[in-house]
Design an enzyme around this catalytic site. Structure first.
Site, PDB file in Angstrom:
ATOM      1  N   ALA A  85     140.490  49.064 -26.898  1.00 40.14           N
ATOM      2  CA  ALA A  85     142.235  48.942 -26.305  1.00 40.14           C
ATOM      3  C   ALA A  85     143.143  49.922 -27.018  1.00 40.14           C
ATOM      4  O   ALA A  85     142.328  50.350 -28.478  1.00 40.14           O
ATOM      5  CB  ALA A  85     142.078  47.606 -27.190  1.00 40.14           C
ATOM      6  N   LYS A 166     146.269  59.487 -29.664  1.00 39.25           N
ATOM      7  CA  LYS A 166     145.336  59.144 -29.853  1.00 39.25           C
ATOM      8  C   LYS A 166     144.164  60.015 -30.576  1.00 39.25           C
ATOM      9  O   LYS A 166     143.276  59.575 -31.593  1.00 39.25           O
ATOM     10  CB  LYS A 166     144.471  59.985 -28.783  1.00 39.25           C
ATOM     11  CG  LYS A 166     144.940  59.303 -27.300  1.00 39.25           C
ATOM     12  CD  LYS A 166     144.757  57.879 -27.491  1.00 39.25           C
ATOM     13  CE  LYS A 166     143.046  57.588 -27.135  1.00 39.25           C
ATOM     14  NZ  LYS A 166     142.814  56.553 -27.126  1.00 39.25           N
ATOM     15  N   PRO A 189     137.375  60.831 -22.373  1.00 40.84           N
ATOM     16  CA  PRO A 189     138.441  61.470 -21.189  1.00 40.84           C
ATOM     17  C   PRO A 189     138.622  62.263 -21.042  1.00 40.84           C
ATOM     18  O   PRO A 189     139.732  61.954 -21.574  1.00 40.84           O
ATOM     19  CB  PRO A 189     138.140  59.957 -20.910  1.00 40.84           C
ATOM     20  CG  PRO A 189     137.506  58.807 -21.726  1.00 40.84           C
ATOM     21  CD  PRO A 189     137.535  59.867 -22.764  1.00 40.84           C
ATOM     22  N   VAL A 192     141.353  59.885 -16.115  1.00 48.92           N
ATOM     23  CA  VAL A 192     140.855  59.114 -15.125  1.00 48.92           C
ATOM     24  C   VAL A 192     140.903  58.355 -14.023  1.00 48.92           C
ATOM     25  O   VAL A 192     142.824  57.446 -14.135  1.00 48.92           O
ATOM     26  CB  VAL A 192     139.845  57.852 -16.194  1.00 48.92           C
ATOM     27  CG1 VAL A 192     138.569  57.377 -15.615  1.00 48.92           C
ATOM     28  CG2 VAL A 192     139.844  58.336 -17.453  1.00 48.92           C
TER      29      VAL A 192
END
Length: 523
Positions: A85, A166, A189, A192
């Protein structure tokens, strides 16, 4: 390895990656505590509740990332946590602190604190390549790896708030792990994409949609490569179940530029107004096929061995590889299978280590090429796409174009061509000849499919049923659901094969194969 009934918590369960992760965890036998923002919103819950196993092994919790008590209630009773989340957007935001930074950083610390206090054994944190790039000061001649970190000052100057969120959240996670002794592993990742389980599109899928509508944005500071939703979910499970996993793990198909992605989309969808963009859209980013460090699961003694003995120009072998064997990679079945390919088939050894092939010299050549591909790229995920590409051309009657597979897949042809033209190619041929000729019972035709040492004879197209029956592990893959495992073969069917002494012309053999498949479907 997965434990039947072990409870894990997935924050952000209703998102695209989260939904895929919940789906795969349930399939592996886990009990899942999934968190959503609004438990009364069917757009967040309905698709999760409809997953197989959800009725008995999925509990949904409504949380706010800034509400520690709600997070703690969701994690209580769980052995592991997957923290996904976090707000995700590449667009401008009005209040970066409230919309991105606080939920990302404080939310991560709340999850880690609750996990530590409740005795969780491992936390897998979903970060992003946005904590790796943009990094303009990274050496221009060096491929970006997990050692690279996003340049916070550059991002602040350019108001790139998502990479900041992030990066600072991941750094906070590592600092917490170091100070509190909590076992943390991170997955980073790329962009995506793939089939969406939730009813709403992600930011990355919006990128694709905008591109198809003619958008010329290059995402200079965001793109580093793409990856499938399912692969990212599997990566999370991989690092969770492997005790030796540690540190950061980039997860993307390859390090590439957005220009590469756009070119591929334009090729695949010529009917859309896809703009023409420069090939180099990410300044200073070196391309790399395998940019991330690799990690594999411990050996699984429960895996089912699957061996395919075949010859490259046999239309029945090509049909099996293209239309049947490929199903392994489109389902979760590959996780329980140890697949080996043996390209020799009905070839015959002559004197002085020479041999002849059933479909002539061209088949001998392609048998060797495919043997060299297996040797050059030992990982199944590396050599199977090449063999599939070649066999698809065989199936289409275009096998003379086999070298185009190098370019299509972005592979360096040199190791395969050097192998084919040298002593190694002959050595591999003789090895596969010896293995094929040592089969007990001896093979009678190709394709010759063997599951856990037992040949399937003419029932080879039903190989998935045999794999599912042979598997002795705890969690049966979804691909096995609905199959009758007590009585595999219920009716007599005719599966096309090429016997040792038979070599029909390719066009005729393909026609026969098509007719037989049609007859089987009508039976």
């Amino acid at each position: 390895m997965s434990k039947q009934g072990e409870a894990v918590c997935v924050t952000g369960a209703s998102g695209a990656i989260g939904s895929w992760l919940v789906k795969l965890l349930l399939a592996r036998g886990y009990t899942v505590h999934g968190t959503v923002r609004n438990i009364k919103d069917e757009k967040e819950t309905k698709h999760l509740e409809s997953l197989e196993g959800a009725e008995s092994r999925l509990r949904l919790f409504q949380i706010d990332l800034l509400d520690y008590d709600a997070i703690s209630a969701a994690i209580e009773g769980c052995a592991g946590v997957f923290h996904l989340a976090s707000p995700c957007t590449v667009d401008q935001v009005h209040d970066p602190q409230k919309e991105l930074l606080d939920p990302a950083i404080k939310g991560t610390l709340n999850v880690l604190t609750a996990a530590k206090e409740l005795g969780v054994k491992r936390v897998v944190v979903t970060s992003s390549v946005s904590s790796i790039t943009p990094s303009p000061n990274w050496p221009a001649d060096k491929i970006k790896t997990e050692d690279c970190w996003t340049d916070i000052d550059y991002c602040k100057q350019n108001e790139l708030w998502y990479p900041i969120s992030k990066t600072l959240a991941e750094k906070a996670a590592w600092e917490f792990s170091k100070e509190k002794g909590l076992d943390v592993v991170v997955v980073n990742p790329g962009t995506v994409m793939g089939p969406n389980i939730p009813p709403t599109l992600t930011a990355s899928m919006w990128m694709l949609l905008r591109l198809l509508q003619g958008c010329t944005e290059t995402y200079q500071d965001f793109f580093m490569g793409s990856v499938h939703f399912k692969d990212v979910a599997l990566a999370h499970i991989l690092v969770y179940e492997n005790p030796s996993a540690s540190g950061r793990h980039m997860c993307l198909e390859a390090i590439s530029h957005y220009g590469d992605f756009v070119a591929k989309v334009a090729e695949l969808y010529p009917e859309y107004n896809v703009p023409s963009l420069p090939r180099d859209t990410q300044p200073g980013l070196l391309r790399a096929k395998n940019g991330a460090s690799e990690i594999t699961l411990p050996s699984d003694s429960n895996k089912v061995s699957l061996a395919l003995y075949y010859e490259s120009l046999c239309p029945y072998s090509a049909n099996f590889i293209v239309n049947y064997l490929d199903k392994l990679f489109n389902t979760d079945l590959i996780s329980i299978v140890d697949l080996r390919l043996i390209p020799w088939g009905n070839a015959k050894l002559k004197g002085n280590d020479t041999f002849t092939c059933q479909h002539g010299p061209a088949e001998c050549m392609l048998n060797t090429v495919e043997a060299c591909a297996i040797d050059a790229w030992p990982k199944l995920s590396d050599h199977f796409p090449f063999i599939y590409c070649v066999e698809n051309l065989v199936y289409e009657g275009k096998y003379s174009e086999w070298q185009s597979c190098f370019e299509k897949l972005g592979l360096d042809p040199k190791p395969v061509l050097d192998c084919y033209g040298g002593e190694l190619g002959q050595k591999l041929d003789l090895q596969y000849a010896a293995e094929t000729n040592a089969l007990e019972p001896p093979h009678e035709y190709v394709p010759w499919v063997v599951v856990d040492g037992q040949p399937l004879y003419e029932d080879y197209e039903d190989y998935i049923s045999y794999i599912c029956k042979a598997y002795k592990g705890d969690a049966l893959p979804n691909a096995c659901s609905g199959l009758s495992l007590n009585q595999i073969h219920k009716k007599k069917v005719i599966h096309p094969v090429s016997f040792k002494e038979m070599a029909a012309p390719t066009s005729l053999s393909k026609a026969i194969s098509t007719v037989m498949s049609w007859i089987q479907e009508m039976a």
